[in-house]
Design a protein around this motif. Sequence first.
Motif, PDB file in Angstrom:
ATOM      1  N   UNK A 157      41.512  69.534 -82.356  1.00  0.00           N
ATOM      2  CA  UNK A 157      40.871  68.417 -81.676  1.00  0.00           C
ATOM      3  C   UNK A 157      41.712  67.837 -80.554  1.00  0.00           C
ATOM      4  N   UNK A 158      43.055  68.005 -80.644  1.00  0.00           N
ATOM      5  CA  UNK A 158      43.923  67.509 -79.591  1.00  0.00           C
ATOM      6  C   UNK A 158      43.648  68.237 -78.276  1.00  0.00           C
ATOM      7  N   UNK A 159      43.606  69.569 -78.349  1.00  0.00           N
ATOM      8  CA  UNK A 159      43.340  70.352 -77.140  1.00  0.00           C
ATOM      9  C   UNK A 159      41.907  70.144 -76.654  1.00  0.00           C
ATOM     10  N   UNK A 160      40.966  70.055 -77.576  1.00  0.00           N
ATOM     11  CA  UNK A 160      39.569  69.867 -77.186  1.00  0.00           C
ATOM     12  C   UNK A 160      39.372  68.532 -76.481  1.00  0.00           C
ATOM     13  N   UNK A 161      40.060  67.499 -76.965  1.00  0.00           N
ATOM     14  CA  UNK A 161      39.942  66.186 -76.323  1.00  0.00           C
ATOM     15  C   UNK A 161      40.518  66.219 -74.914  1.00  0.00           C
ATOM     16  N   UNK A 162      41.658  66.903 -74.765  1.00  0.00           N
ATOM     17  CA  UNK A 162      42.272  67.000 -73.432  1.00  0.00           C
ATOM     18  C   UNK A 162      41.367  67.755 -72.467  1.00  0.00           C
ATOM     19  N   UNK A 163      40.771  68.859 -72.927  1.00  0.00           N
ATOM     20  CA  UNK A 163      39.889  69.633 -72.045  1.00  0.00           C
ATOM     21  C   UNK A 163      38.618  68.850 -71.698  1.00  0.00           C
ATOM     22  N   UNK A 170      46.380  75.205 -69.105  1.00  0.00           N
ATOM     23  CA  UNK A 170      47.838  75.281 -69.031  1.00  0.00           C
ATOM     24  C   UNK A 170      48.485  73.922 -69.182  1.00  0.00           C
ATOM     25  N   UNK A 171      47.930  72.919 -68.507  1.00  0.00           N
ATOM     26  CA  UNK A 171      48.468  71.557 -68.607  1.00  0.00           C
ATOM     27  C   UNK A 171      48.302  71.019 -70.028  1.00  0.00           C
ATOM     28  N   UNK A 172      47.201  71.357 -70.661  1.00  0.00           N
ATOM     29  CA  UNK A 172      46.976  70.923 -72.046  1.00  0.00           C
ATOM     30  C   UNK A 172      48.037  71.496 -72.971  1.00  0.00           C
ATOM     31  N   UNK A 176      50.292  68.521 -74.120  1.00  0.00           N
ATOM     32  CA  UNK A 176      49.706  68.024 -75.364  1.00  0.00           C
ATOM     33  C   UNK A 176      50.127  68.844 -76.580  1.00  0.00           C
ATOM     34  N   UNK A 177      49.933  70.157 -76.499  1.00  0.00           N
ATOM     35  CA  UNK A 177      50.111  71.000 -77.683  1.00  0.00           C
ATOM     36  C   UNK A 177      51.582  71.278 -77.973  1.00  0.00           C
ATOM     37  N   UNK A 178      52.325  71.756 -76.978  1.00  0.00           N
ATOM     38  CA  UNK A 178      53.713  72.153 -77.224  1.00  0.00           C
ATOM     39  C   UNK A 178      54.599  71.006 -77.725  1.00  0.00           C
ATOM     40  N   UNK A 179      54.506  69.785 -77.173  1.00  0.00           N
ATOM     41  CA  UNK A 179      55.343  68.711 -77.730  1.00  0.00           C
ATOM     42  C   UNK A 179      55.090  68.459 -79.214  1.00  0.00           C
ATOM     43  N   UNK A 180      53.829  68.509 -79.626  1.00  0.00           N
ATOM     44  CA  UNK A 180      53.521  68.315 -81.045  1.00  0.00           C
ATOM     45  C   UNK A 180      53.957  69.515 -81.872  1.00  0.00           C
ATOM     46  N   UNK A 181      53.836  70.712 -81.303  1.00  0.00           N
ATOM     47  CA  UNK A 181      54.259  71.918 -82.025  1.00  0.00           C
ATOM     48  C   UNK A 181      55.758  71.901 -82.269  1.00  0.00           C
ATOM     49  N   UNK A 182      56.539  71.478 -81.261  1.00  0.00           N
ATOM     50  CA  UNK A 182      57.990  71.445 -81.434  1.00  0.00           C
ATOM     51  C   UNK A 182      58.398  70.428 -82.488  1.00  0.00           C
ATOM     52  N   UNK A 183      57.656  69.356 -82.583  1.00  0.00           N
ATOM     53  CA  UNK A 183      57.954  68.374 -83.629  1.00  0.00           C
ATOM     54  C   UNK A 183      57.774  68.990 -85.007  1.00  0.00           C
TER      55      UNK A 183
END
Length: 261
Positions: A157-163, A170-172, A176-183
């Motif tokens: 839902x994070x990526x879907x909301x951004x799109x 790519x910006x998403x 959005x995704x990579x910062x949360x993934x690294x956490x």
Amino acid sequence: MRRTTQRRIRQGVLYLVFAAAVVVVAVSADWERLKTNFLQVDVARDQLPEMITIAAKNTVLFTIIAFSGGLVLGVLLALMKLSTVLPYRWLAVAYIELFRGLPALLTIFAMAYVLPIAFQVHVPGGTVGAGLLALILVAGAYMAESIRAGIQGVPKGQAEAARSLGMPAGRTMVSIVLPQAFRIVIPPLTNEFVLLIKDTSLLFIAGSTLDTKEITTFARDGVINSNNSTPLLMAAMLYLLITIPLTRLVAVLERRLGRSR
């Protein structure tokens, strides 16, 4: 009898068994021979301060270089494996399976000796640079799987909301995704850092100079020169001084991540 009481009794028995095993080992050990072979003060004095200022420093430096390169490579491979472009996925899967399947020692040997012979390619930094390149290749393969799992662990839902707001794919991913993934993957990546600290001991096969020796190579040469194993004990203590705080850090990060979830 309550379950809590039973659990405490079992824990008490285990503690007693462990304490008894420690006492048996301590009593049965030949401390005089241990002192002669592993606890010679004069031999230890000869290893200092170079074992810290050169060997330990190089170990940490090599680990940081290998981890940084592996992290960049791991992100690239993870994105390729999740790509909708089939050849990218095939390439990423083949790379990850290859370098996770090969022992790191063989990879270092290949980069240091096979690559120059077969393709006349010389890695900057000589044999040490080739060894570090091999550690980067291996670390990248392992990190790629951790990062991929982290990306897939981010709610869709994070990526879907951004799109839906008009943000490009790519910006998403980057914002959005990579910062949360690294956490999510901080604990496994920290574990990989600890493993790399120990894997730097394999660089001996590539050869080294006095200024590029890491802890294990320095200790091995100390054993040869002194005909005593005290340097090996010193090397083990140095590794523990470096790795134990990091493993405790992993435990703290995992607990915090668990609470946040």
